[in-house]
Design a protein around this motif. Structure first.
Motif, short mmCIF file in Angstrom:
data_model
loop_
_atom_site.label_atom_id
_atom_site.label_comp_id
_atom_site.label_asym_id
_atom_site.label_seq_id
_atom_site.Cartn_x
_atom_site.Cartn_y
_atom_site.Cartn_z
N ASN A 82 0.83 -1.20 0.00
CA ASN A 82 0.00 0.00 0.00
C ASN A 82 0.85 1.25 0.00
N TYR A 86 -4.83 -0.61 11.21
CA TYR A 86 -4.02 -0.56 9.99
C TYR A 86 -2.95 0.49 10.17
N CYS A 137 -17.13 -4.35 8.95
CA CYS A 137 -16.98 -4.44 10.40
C CYS A 137 -15.63 -5.04 10.79
N SER A 153 -12.68 -9.42 7.22
CA SER A 153 -11.49 -9.78 6.41
C SER A 153 -10.22 -9.43 7.17
N GLN A 188 -21.39 -13.64 4.57
CA GLN A 188 -22.46 -12.65 4.70
C GLN A 188 -23.79 -13.37 4.86
N1 LIG Z 1 -5.55 -1.62 3.77
C1 LIG Z 1 -6.35 -0.93 4.57
N2 LIG Z 1 -5.89 0.21 5.13
C2 LIG Z 1 -6.66 0.93 5.96
N3 LIG Z 1 -7.91 0.59 6.29
C3 LIG Z 1 -8.44 -0.52 5.76
C4 LIG Z 1 -7.69 -1.34 4.87
N4 LIG Z 1 -8.46 -2.37 4.49
C5 LIG Z 1 -9.64 -2.21 5.14
N5 LIG Z 1 -9.62 -1.11 5.88
C6 LIG Z 1 -10.73 -0.62 6.75
O1 LIG Z 1 -10.93 -1.58 7.76
C7 LIG Z 1 -12.31 -1.75 7.98
C8 LIG Z 1 -12.65 -3.23 7.94
O2 LIG Z 1 -12.43 -3.73 6.62
P1 LIG Z 1 -12.66 -5.25 6.28
O3 LIG Z 1 -12.26 -5.44 4.87
O4 LIG Z 1 -11.99 -6.06 7.29
O5 LIG Z 1 -14.22 -5.37 6.42
P2 LIG Z 1 -15.14 -6.60 6.11
O6 LIG Z 1 -15.93 -6.82 7.35
O7 LIG Z 1 -14.35 -7.73 5.62
O8 LIG Z 1 -16.06 -6.02 4.99
P3 LIG Z 1 -16.74 -6.81 3.78
O9 LIG Z 1 -17.72 -7.73 4.39
O10 LIG Z 1 -17.41 -5.73 3.02
O11 LIG Z 1 -15.66 -7.48 3.08
C9 LIG Z 1 -13.06 -0.94 6.95
O12 LIG Z 1 -13.60 0.17 7.56
C10 LIG Z 1 -12.01 -0.51 5.97
O13 LIG Z 1 -12.23 0.82 5.59
#
Ligand SMILES: Nc1ncnc2c1ncn2[C@@H]1O[C@H](COP(=O)(O)OP(=O)(O)OP(=O)(O)O)[C@@H](O)[C@H]1O
Length: 740
Positions: A248, A489, A518, A521, A674
């Motif tokens: 990144n 992060y 939330c 991932s 989901q």
């Molecule tokens: N590389 C990154 N750098 C900074 N913030 C991040 C990064 N990747 C994700 N985020 C933030 O972390 C939070 C969680 O993201 P994540 O991808 O874990 O969500 P998720 O629950 O897996 O969502 P989805 O179900 O839509 O995949 C989000 O608010 C996102 O904006």
């Protein structure tokens, strides 16, 4: 050195080969005894004995041949050329008064008064002029001594002043030419032989220097290409170790620019440096030494020319340097936008945003083009300036040098060689400075490559003393525990996950569910250490994953990322990605569990069917099934599916999970989903909300204890499907009838 020798040889061809008819030395190879006697009139006794020792006795035709060595020739050249000049002069006839003056001027400097020969007496004897034969008679008669003649020789040469040397030489050569004719030597042959010899020498030098240039170019290209190859190798090696945090930080587009364009800049400058930059100063210094070792009084022209070029280049560098520095950033930006547009071509078309994207790219392209045009325009000014300076210097050298030639102080060939050397000096100076204009860009490129090489990944292997390895011993079981994990992060202000704790056990399924964004991932990415936890710890069989060798840890985990990514190759190469040597049986098993056999078998080439880059030639569901098969194939102890069943229909989803439970039963399975239907049968469900665990338990337990879970559940399934029909506690609490 070859290159530097060429102008000298050319000068010899003009001066000796053409002007002197190929006669190199005032010491002739053959001369008639009479002519040599005349020369000896003006030599001292010592010089005469040296000459006699170096020439053979007269042959039957009266010709004497030079038999001495090269050093004899060199030591005789000085006195003989002076004597020959005088003989040549006397052969034309010298006014009696001049002879009397010459002898008289000298006798006043200390010789005996009796030796003076009155002008009138000489006139009576020889008329108005005296020639060499008359002089010989006078010497023979004792009227003039040889000593007087040699002293006169010295004073005449001295009186010639600056122009003396070239005048003596040209007259001496004219005399030798005459002597050769007398001796019956074919002058054409002498000239041709000289020209051929010099020409051959020039050719040999030119050939050798061309050979050296080819070798240097070959070597430079080979070395710089090898350096670029190694740099690219090191760069990719480094990038492969990068965690998403470093990826990144640099961005994929910038890393590609660094690995291609930047390294190409470095390679180009390296070739230049090896071929030209090292060569130019040698040529410049060599030429300068030759110019200064043979001063002809035109050196100020060189100083003015070099100063003019220095000023021009100084101004140019000041203007272009900052532009070169921003050029690479613009290339980066250009690549970034181009990459985004090309990969996002489908949505761009779908939303009809071609014109907008075109304009966006044009803007970046224009900025880059304008910078290129600006720097190139500046650089193109340099060339004419250089040519003006070089031509003006040539004109000045010819103008002032021509006056020298006219005055007899400079020979034409020398002037030509001088022009050549001065051009070399100016050219070398120009090349060095031009390269130094290119250096800033390469410097920026090198800095950018170095930045990548110097960045070590934030996810490091444990220190050897802390390392725990079980692969070769008892083996891993697959108990994964998140212990009060908090994660933010890099550069983020607020944590994405806070105080998350749960355990996933072998043979059981642990599901994670929660609203979009939330942190689901993020949570599973911590397990294969794509990122490290900020606080708390994650353990595998009780061992902190930071104490396990990264490769060993990742071998225990079958991870199916949310973003589908297949590699170009075949279906087989993709399923066997973890270990290309794995038995086919494992591949078939993985494909069967992943419900992929049906579509693989339907393909004419089966497992050998080609897969395009990114898996673009298979459907989303097929792509997902192959990704699942790839994770299952190496039989890992922990399986992580990050939203990996979303593209599967309900039936396939259910069959796949059933197969997974049946055939990969001893692995701990972590499923991010989901859809409630995907996870409702899991042994443990973790409900995440805004990075925190808000519910933990089975489907039934959560329905009763976790409102967030109930909300998700009711939004997707009917109360009947949830087994809640008639349960008054739930009815009416939340709107019914979830969409599927
Ligand atoms: N590389 C990154 N750098 C900074 N913030 C991040 C990064 N990747 C994700 N985020 C933030 O972390 C939070 C969680 O993201 P994540 O991808 O874990 O969500 P998720 O629950 O897996 O969502 P989805 O179900 O839509 O995949 C989000 O608010 C996102 O904006």
């Amino acid at each position: 050195n070859c290159e530097l020798t060429l102008p000298g040889l050319m000068s010899d061809i003009v001066d000796v080969g053409i002007s002197q008819d190929g006669i190199e030395s005032p010491v002739p190879d053959k001369i008639s005894a009479t002519d040599l006697d005349k020369v000896e009139l003006f030599l001292t006794d010592r010089e005469v004995s040296d000459v006699e020792a170096s020439f053979s006795a007269p042959a039957s035709d009266g010709i004497r041949t030079f038999t001495g060595t090269d050093s004899d020739r060199t030591s005789l050249a000085g006195p003989m050329s002076e004597a020959e000049m005088l003989v040549y002069q006397f052969d034309q006839g010298v006014p009696v008064s001049d002879v009397a003056d010459a002898l008289g001027s000298h006798s006043s400097a200390g010789s005996s008064a009796q030796a003076q020969v009155p002008t009138a007496q000489l006139e009576a004897l020889f008329g108005d002029t005296i020639d060499t034969t008359d002089l010989a008679q006078l010497v023979q008669a004792g009227a003039i001594s040889r000593e007087e003649l040699t002293d006169a020789r010295a004073s005449i040469v001295q009186s010639l002043g600056d122009t003396g040397e070239s005048m003596v030489e040209s007259r001496a050569i004219a005399y030798v030419k005459q002597a050769y004719e007398q001796a019956g030597v074919d002058l054409n042959e002498v000239q041709s032989a000289y020209l051929f010899r010099q020409g051959a020498e020039m050719l040999a030098f030119a050939f050798f220097s061309a050979l050296c240039a080819i070798l240097a170019a070959f070597n430079a290209s080979k070395t710089s290409a090898a350096i670029a190859r190694d740099l690219r190798h090191d760069l990719y090696e480094r990038v492969l170790d990068f965690s998403p945090a470093e990826m990144n930080r640099f961005s994929a587009a910038s890393l590609i620019t660094r690995a291609t364009n930047d390294i190409q800049q470095i390679q180009m400058v390296l070739v230049m440096c090896m071929r030209i930059v090292l060569f130019a100063p040698c040529m410049g210094i060599g030429s300068l030494i030759r110019v200064l070792s043979n001063p002809v009084g035109l050196e100020p022209i060189l100083v003015v020319a070099v100063a003019a070029i220095a000023i021009a280049i100084g101004v140019l560098m000041g203007v272009t340097m900052p532009k070169f520095r921003i050029m690479q950033k613009l290339v980066d930006r250009n690549n970034l936008i181009a990459r985004e547009i090309i990969t996002g071509i489908m949505p761009i078309r779908a939303f009809g945003r071609q014109a907008f994207e075109q304009e966006r790219y044009d803007e970046a392209n224009r900025a880059l083009t304008n910078t290129y045009i600006f720097t190139n325009r500046c650089m193109s000014v340099l060339m004419p300036v250089m040519l003006i300076v070089m031509n003006a210097s040539t004109v000045a050298i010819v103008w002032f040098g021509g006056q020298g030639v006219d005055a007899g102080t400079i020979m034409v060939g020398d002037l030509m060689a001088y022009i050549n050397y001065v051009m070399q000096v100016i050219m070398s100076f120009m090349i060095i400075t031009m390269i130094s204009v290119m250096l800033p860009r390469a410097d920026v490129a090198a800095e950018r490559v170095q930045e990548v090489l110097a960045t070590s990944t934030s996810i490091a292997d444990p220190a050897p003393e802390d390392r725990v390895s079980r692969e070769d011993g008892e083996g891993w079981r697959g108990v994964v525990s998140y212990n009060d994990v908090t994660f933010a992060y890099p550069d983020a202000d607020v944590p994405t996950l806070e105080h998350v704790s749960f355990t996933a056990e072998p043979g059981k399924t642990c599901a994670i569910i929660g609203s979009t964004g939330c942190g689901k991932s993020s949570l599973v990415q911590l397990l294969p250490r794509l990122y490290d936890v900020t606080e708390g710890s994650i353990t595998l069989d009780g061992v902190d994953i930071r104490d396990i060798d990264l490769e060993e840890l990742r071998r225990q985990i079958g991870y199916v990322p949310q973003k589908r990514m297949l590699f170009s190759g075949t279906i087989e190469s993709n399923i066997k990605y973890a270990d290309p040597a794995m038995p086919d049986a494992d591949m078939f098993r993985a494909a069967e569990i992943a419900q992929a056999t049906e579509f693989i078998d339907a393909k004419p080439d089966g497992y050998q069917s080609p897969i395009a880059q990114g898996g673009s030639n298979v459907s989303g569901g097929q792509n997902q099934r192959l990704s699942i098969a790839r994770a299952i194939a190496p039989r890992p102890h922990v399986l992580v599916f990050d939203d990996s069943f979303s593209a599967l229909d309900y039936k396939t989803d259910a069959t796949l999970r059933a197969e997974l439970a049946r055939r990969a039963g001893d692995a701990a399975v972590i499923i991010v989903a989901q859809r409630i239907a995907t996870i409702m049968h899991a042994e443990q469900i973790i409900v995440l909300d805004d990075g925190r665990v808000v519910g933990k338990g089975t489907h039934e337990e959560l329905l009763r204890t976790c409102p967030e879970y109930l909300e998700i559940a009711k939004s997707q399934l009917s109360p009947e499907e949830l087994g809640l029909a008639g349960d008054a506690a739930f009815e009416g609490a939340i709107p019914e009838g979830g969409e599927r």
